[in-house]
Design a protein around this motif. Structure first.
Motif, short mmCIF file in Angstrom:
data_model
loop_
_atom_site.label_atom_id
_atom_site.label_comp_id
_atom_site.label_asym_id
_atom_site.label_seq_id
_atom_site.Cartn_x
_atom_site.Cartn_y
_atom_site.Cartn_z
N UNK A 21 0.83 -1.20 0.00
CA UNK A 21 0.00 0.00 0.00
C UNK A 21 0.86 1.26 0.00
N UNK A 22 1.91 1.29 0.85
CA UNK A 22 2.77 2.47 0.93
C UNK A 22 3.49 2.73 -0.38
N UNK A 23 4.05 1.68 -0.98
CA UNK A 23 4.79 1.86 -2.24
C UNK A 23 3.86 2.21 -3.38
N UNK A 24 2.73 1.52 -3.49
CA UNK A 24 1.80 1.77 -4.59
C UNK A 24 1.16 3.14 -4.48
N UNK A 25 0.81 3.55 -3.27
CA UNK A 25 0.19 4.86 -3.07
C UNK A 25 1.13 5.98 -3.51
N UNK A 26 2.39 5.89 -3.12
CA UNK A 26 3.34 6.94 -3.46
C UNK A 26 3.50 7.06 -4.97
N UNK A 27 3.68 5.94 -5.65
CA UNK A 27 3.89 5.96 -7.10
C UNK A 27 2.62 6.39 -7.82
N UNK A 28 1.46 5.87 -7.40
CA UNK A 28 0.20 6.22 -8.06
C UNK A 28 -0.13 7.70 -7.88
N UNK A 29 0.09 8.22 -6.69
CA UNK A 29 -0.17 9.64 -6.44
C UNK A 29 0.76 10.51 -7.28
N UNK A 30 2.01 10.11 -7.36
CA UNK A 30 2.97 10.83 -8.20
C UNK A 30 2.51 10.84 -9.65
N UNK A 31 1.99 9.71 -10.12
CA UNK A 31 1.54 9.59 -11.51
C UNK A 31 0.36 10.52 -11.77
N UNK A 32 -0.61 10.56 -10.85
CA UNK A 32 -1.80 11.39 -11.07
C UNK A 32 -1.49 12.88 -11.01
N UNK A 33 -0.41 13.26 -10.33
CA UNK A 33 -0.09 14.69 -10.17
C UNK A 33 0.89 15.21 -11.21
N UNK A 34 1.56 14.33 -11.95
CA UNK A 34 2.61 14.81 -12.86
C UNK A 34 2.51 14.28 -14.28
N UNK A 35 2.07 13.05 -14.47
CA UNK A 35 2.15 12.44 -15.79
C UNK A 35 0.78 12.17 -16.40
N UNK A 36 -0.17 11.84 -15.59
CA UNK A 36 -1.48 11.47 -16.11
C UNK A 36 -2.08 12.59 -16.95
N UNK A 37 -2.59 12.24 -18.13
CA UNK A 37 -3.18 13.22 -19.03
C UNK A 37 -4.57 13.61 -18.53
N UNK A 38 -5.04 14.76 -18.96
CA UNK A 38 -6.36 15.23 -18.54
C UNK A 38 -6.26 16.35 -17.53
N UNK A 39 -7.42 16.81 -17.07
CA UNK A 39 -7.48 17.92 -16.12
C UNK A 39 -7.01 17.46 -14.74
#
Length: 338
Positions: A21-39
């Motif tokens: 959970x700790x590792x996945x949350x950090x990476x997923x949150x990073x992805x949604x704030x920097x790389x994920x396309x869209x608003x």
């Protein structure tokens, strides 16, 4: 609250879930704030929804614990509706945790996931100081040594920061590190405060969680209004939400509940291994997903952080019993001599 004996299988299960959970949350949150396309979604609304989900899950666990609707009703009436002082007491960590969660979003918008994960381990010396000051506990020399080793590891990590090559937004490392500093202070204080409240009475863990999450919802709603009120009114509360954002909210909710479970059932060794393993996993994921370039200083610093976490979690030697044994031995020798 007295420590409860649980099986080794349950401890291994907690370790595995906490790490993933700790590792996945950090990476997923990073992805949604920097790389994920869209608003880009509003982080304040995500924190608020997380508190709501944690409240619902805690209500479910309390329902299972009480075993009947009547007992559930009595527990809620006694500890929620008829205990305003207890709600006020638990509002303190609610406010602090709300600030911490928002700082995590800000930090991961400006720092790589691996750098964040390692630097965030400064919460250990902060927690150590809060434990000494608030719970009147003492730390062994080995634990203090591990604290200084941790600081050295974090210094190496920041000495020549690793660079990410696939980030699509402008970042400010200084803002990121300042956000981590605030999150670290919040984590140390809120964690020790919540532990003190938990262990000062026999009230159920899930009741305490419900008390805290009720206050947390109010606090985070105020945060939504103050920081993003106009934008939320214009674009909607769930503006920018994607399946990935929902996944991040889910991980944050599960992680929050497991933090409470860890306080009740597990020990520092397990938490240390979990944190160290999460650092390794998030670093590997950053290499694969974000093009992170690992430097020698970063690798050395991450290694020091992992070792210091392990050393800090080692059980302290009971010097009082040793001194008694030494005293008994000396008295026996004196008796024999006489």
């Amino acid at each position: 609250m007295a420590a409860e004996n649980v099986s080794v299988v349950f401890k291994v299960y907690c370790l595995t879930v906490m790490t993933l959970v700790a590792a996945t949350y950090t990476v997923a949150l990073r992805y949604t704030r920097t790389i994920s396309s869209g608003d880009l979604y509003f982080s304040t609304t995500a924190v608020c929804i997380t508190e709501v989900i944690k409240l619902i899950l805690s209500l479910g666990m309390l329902t299972k614990e009480t075993g009947s609707p009547v007992r559930l009703k009595n527990a809620l009436v006694q500890h929620i509706f008829c205990s305003p002082k207890e709600l006020l007491k638990l509002s303190v960590p609610s406010v602090v945790y709300a600030v911490q969660n928002n700082m995590a979003f800000l930090a991961l918008s400006n720092l790589d996931a691996a750098v964040y994960q390692v630097t965030y381990q400064l919460k250990i010396p902060c927690t150590a100081l809060c434990t000494v000051l608030m719970l009147n506990r003492s730390l062994s020399r080995l634990q203090w040594f591990s604290v200084f080793m941790l600081c050295g590891g974090v210094t190496l990590v920041q000495w020549k920061p690793a660079e990410a090559t696939k980030v699509q937004i402008e970042q400010n490392p200084f803002v990121g590190f300042m956000a981590i500093a605030i999150a670290v202070l919040c984590s140390g204080f809120a964690g020790v405060y919540f532990e003190k409240v938990l262990k000062s009475s026999d009230t159920s863990l899930w009741v305490r969680n419900i008390q805290m999450y009720l206050s947390g919802i109010v606090v985070t709603l105020i945060g939504v209004y103050v920081n993003d009120g106009d934008n939320v009114m214009e674009k909607g509360f769930f503006f920018g939400y994607t399946p990935w954002v929902c996944f991040v909210v889910f991980l944050a909710s599960v992680g929050g509940l497991y933090t409470s479970v860890v306080v009740k059932y597990t020990d520092n060794i397990m938490k240390g291994f979990s944190a160290a393993a999460a650092i390794v996993l998030s670093t590997v994921a950053s290499v694969l997903l974000f093009g992170l370039q690992i430097t020698i200083s970063f690798a050395s610093g991450a290694l020091l952080v992992c070792v210091s976490i392990y050393l800090y979690g080692l059980p302290k030697q009971d010097t009082s019993q040793l001194s008694r044994k030494d005293t008994d031995t000396e008295s026996k020798q004196k008796t024999i001599t006489v």
